[in-house]
Each structure stands twice: as C-alpha cells, then as structure tokens.
Write an enzyme that holds these catalytic residues in place. Structure first.
Site, PDB file in Angstrom:
ATOM      1  N   GLY A 108       8.792 -11.446  -1.456  1.00  0.00           N
ATOM      2  CA  GLY A 108       9.373 -12.776  -1.232  1.00  0.00           C
ATOM      3  C   GLY A 108       9.117 -13.711  -2.396  1.00  0.00           C
ATOM      4  N   THR A 132       7.374 -16.419  -2.627  1.00  0.00           N
ATOM      5  CA  THR A 132       5.999 -16.895  -2.822  1.00  0.00           C
ATOM      6  C   THR A 132       5.140 -15.778  -3.409  1.00  0.00           C
ATOM      7  OG1 THR A 132       6.370 -18.165  -0.796  1.00  0.00           O
ATOM      8  CG2 THR A 132       4.149 -18.235  -1.726  1.00  0.00           C
ATOM      9  N   ASP A 139       0.343 -11.948   0.589  1.00  0.00           N
ATOM     10  CA  ASP A 139       1.742 -11.927   1.012  1.00  0.00           C
ATOM     11  C   ASP A 139       2.139 -13.310   1.554  1.00  0.00           C
ATOM     12  OD1 ASP A 139       4.264 -11.001   1.576  1.00  0.00           O
ATOM     13  OD2 ASP A 139       3.651  -9.499   3.039  1.00  0.00           O
ATOM     14  N   ASP A 195       7.082 -16.406   6.923  1.00  0.00           N
ATOM     15  CA  ASP A 195       8.176 -17.321   7.244  1.00  0.00           C
ATOM     16  C   ASP A 195       7.696 -18.465   8.120  1.00  0.00           C
ATOM     17  OD1 ASP A 195      10.321 -15.824   5.959  1.00  0.00           O
ATOM     18  OD2 ASP A 195       9.813 -14.290   7.437  1.00  0.00           O
ATOM     19  N   LYS A 241       7.129 -12.807  10.114  1.00  0.00           N
ATOM     20  CA  LYS A 241       7.478 -12.311   8.797  1.00  0.00           C
ATOM     21  C   LYS A 241       8.744 -11.458   8.896  1.00  0.00           C
ATOM     22  CE  LYS A 241       4.544 -10.631   5.928  1.00  0.00           C
ATOM     23  NZ  LYS A 241       5.252 -11.308   4.823  1.00  0.00           N
ATOM     24  N   GLY A 242       9.314 -11.158   7.741  1.00  0.00           N
ATOM     25  CA  GLY A 242      10.490 -10.283   7.726  1.00  0.00           C
ATOM     26  C   GLY A 242      11.749 -10.970   7.246  1.00  0.00           C
ATOM     27  N   GLY A 243      11.592 -12.219   6.772  1.00  0.00           N
ATOM     28  CA  GLY A 243      12.757 -12.919   6.225  1.00  0.00           C
ATOM     29  C   GLY A 243      13.417 -12.116   5.114  1.00  0.00           C
ATOM     30  N   GLU A 264       5.146  -4.380   5.055  1.00  0.00           N
ATOM     31  CA  GLU A 264       4.207  -5.507   4.965  1.00  0.00           C
ATOM     32  C   GLU A 264       3.142  -5.401   6.055  1.00  0.00           C
ATOM     33  OE1 GLU A 264       7.003  -8.991   3.043  1.00  0.00           O
ATOM     34  OE2 GLU A 264       7.061  -8.711   5.193  1.00  0.00           O
ATOM     35  N   LYS A 281       6.051 -24.054   6.110  1.00  0.00           N
ATOM     36  CA  LYS A 281       5.988 -22.857   6.967  1.00  0.00           C
ATOM     37  C   LYS A 281       5.096 -23.059   8.203  1.00  0.00           C
ATOM     38  CE  LYS A 281       8.257 -20.334   3.874  1.00  0.00           C
ATOM     39  NZ  LYS A 281       7.693 -19.284   3.084  1.00  0.00           N
TER      40      LYS A 281
HETATM   41  C1  5RP Z   1       9.567 -10.666   3.520  1.00  0.00           C
HETATM   42  C2  5RP Z   1       8.625 -11.660   4.090  1.00  0.00           C
HETATM   43  C3  5RP Z   1       8.271 -12.835   3.256  1.00  0.00           C
HETATM   44  O1  5RP Z   1       6.892 -12.892   3.075  1.00  0.00           O
HETATM   45  C4  5RP Z   1       8.745 -14.071   3.949  1.00  0.00           C
HETATM   46  O2  5RP Z   1      10.140 -13.958   4.196  1.00  0.00           O
HETATM   47  C5  5RP Z   1       8.488 -15.328   3.117  1.00  0.00           C
HETATM   48  O3  5RP Z   1       9.295 -15.321   1.990  1.00  0.00           O
HETATM   49  P1  5RP Z   1       9.311 -16.521   0.967  1.00  0.00           P
HETATM   50  O4  5RP Z   1       7.983 -16.536   0.293  1.00  0.00           O
HETATM   51  O5  5RP Z   1      10.443 -16.192   0.022  1.00  0.00           O
HETATM   52  O6  5RP Z   1       9.584 -17.782   1.740  1.00  0.00           O
HETATM   53  O7  5RP Z   1       8.137 -11.552   5.191  1.00  0.00           O
HETATM   54  O8  5RP Z   1       9.867  -9.665   4.458  1.00  0.00           O
END
Ligand code: 5RP
Length: 233
Positions: free
Chosen positions: A32, A34, A88, A91, A101-103, A110, A128
């Site tokens: 992701g 971040t 990690d 979301d 999570k899983g965006g 993960e 978040k």
């Molecule tokens: C990917 C995820 C990411 O950690 C979650 O979507 C956050 O992403 P971002 O840092 O771009 O906001 O779970 O499967």
C-alpha cells in the site's frame, strides 16, 4: 487534508517504524501507499549501510517488485519461518488496535505475515482511526472464484451489501492467489471477533480483512507529530 499533507503523515509514520529495525532482522514488508514509505526508508538505510543483512519478506507481488526495484533482497518462508518485525498499513483501525485491511487486495498474505511475526507495527495517518470498524471502510473478503456468488449471498444473509471488486480496467480484480474480492458493507461492525469467526468457518471464503489481535504497535502520523500506541497481546 490534501494529498501532500497526507503523504507527509504516512511517511513520518513509516520512518518512525523503520527505526525499530536492527541489522540482521527478518522484516515483513507490507502493501500500500503507506508501506511503500517504509520500503523506501529500508532501501535507503541498506544503501547507506545503516542497516545490513536484512531478510525481507514481501506481502504481495506488487511489494516484491517494488522492493526488488530498490535493491532490497526478498525471500520467502523457505528462508525464515518467523519474522522479527512486520511493518504494514491499514484501512481502518479501532481503539483496541483491531484493523480492516485489504484495500489493496493483499489481505491473505498480509495476515500470514502478521500472524508469523514477533512485532507487528501498523503505520497509518490519522484519517484511518475509527471508534468502530466499518465506519469508514467496507470489509474485503477473499473468495474462491468458482463459488463467489454463493459466498456473496451467504455474506448478504449476514447483513452486508456485497460488491464484487473490479480493477481500473473494469475487469474482475484478481488477487495474487488468483481469487476474487468481495467488498462487504456491514455498516458499523459491533463485534469484529464474532463476524471474523463466521467468515472463517465458511468453505469458499479464503480470508477476510478483519485483523483481530494481530497488532503490537500503532504508529499514527498526525499534524502535530507521531502518536505511538503499544497494544498488549
Ligand atoms: C493492502 C492493505 C493496505 O495496507 C491498506 O489498504 C492501506 O493502504 P494505504 O496505505 O495505501 O492507505 O491492506 O491490502
């Protein structure tokens, strides 16, 4: 808050988390926007010699390519079965440190990394944070393609509005494991543990994006600085 400010907060959280890594450690690399800042920082420290001999395990093909492009050597569980530190994003994060999570669609790998690490550091910007999971984000659920419709109707019967995820080309989104993702709007999830159990016990559902009791540290980038919360597990 504009994108530039948000990126600054994500980066600050990522750099703070990377400070916990020591040379020789095994490190889980999240997925992701971040997590990329953490990967960038790790690459820089490997490059200038501040960190050496890391064994890095990526949580997705995207992260693997990203790490390799920055000369971070990547490995699998054939090399280490226990990760010292996993870093990690998430979301959505509630007060107890439970996550959605899983965006990015990488929830399965993960979660494997999160459950096989000594210290799991979640890095986020303050947008978040939620009182209750589900306030801001739909729950991603990874399902086998051959029965996705049956799983969608099971999840609808649990009270969610369910949408099959599509990608930017308007085609069905396919995960690294060649599965599909159902984005499930449950509204506020009042009992994440119970919901997670109901999803775990269903054949055809490969994994869900509720991460319960997997977090050790939540590092939140805020305009005034970093907030570091440690969670007892
Ligand atoms: C990917 C995820 C990411 O950690 C979650 O979507 C956050 O992403 P971002 O840092 O771009 O906001 O779970 O499967």
């Amino acid at each position: 808050m504009n994108q530039d400010n948000l990126s600054e907060l994500k980066k600050a959280a990522a750099v703070f988390a990377v400070n916990f890594i020591r040379s020789g450690m095994s490190v889980g690399l999240g997925t992701g926007s971040t997590a990329i800042y953490a990967i960038e920082e790790i690459a820089q420290r490997l490059n200038d010699g501040t960190l050496t001999d890391l064994v890095c395990i990526p949580s997705s093909e995207e992260t693997k390519l990203n790490a390799l492009s920055r000369n971070i050597p990547v490995y699998g569980f054939d090399r280490v079965t226990r990760i010292d530190i996993n870093i990690d994003g998430a979301d959505e994060v509630d007060n107890e440190g439970n996550l959605i999570k899983g965006g990015g669609g990488a929830l399965l790998r993960e979660k494997v990394l999160a459950q096989n690490c000594g210290r799991n550091i979640v890095i986020i910007d303050e947008t978040k944070l939620s009182e209750n999971l589900g306030e801001k984000w739909h729950l991603p659920v990874e399902v086998l393609p051959f029965c996705w419709q049956a799983e969608a109707s099971y999840i609808e019967a649990l009270g969610a509005k369910v949408v099959l995820r599509i990608n930017e080309d308007k085609e069905t989104f396919v995960t690294d494991q060649q599965n599909f993702i159902l984005d499930c709007n449950f509204g506020i999830i009042s009992n994440p543990e119970e919901l997670s159990r109901m999803l775990e016990h269903r054949a055809g559902i490969v994994e869900n994006g509720l991460f319960i009791n997997t977090t050790n540290d939540i590092v939140t980038g805020k305009p005034g600085g970093i907030d570091h919360k440690q969670i007892k597990r």
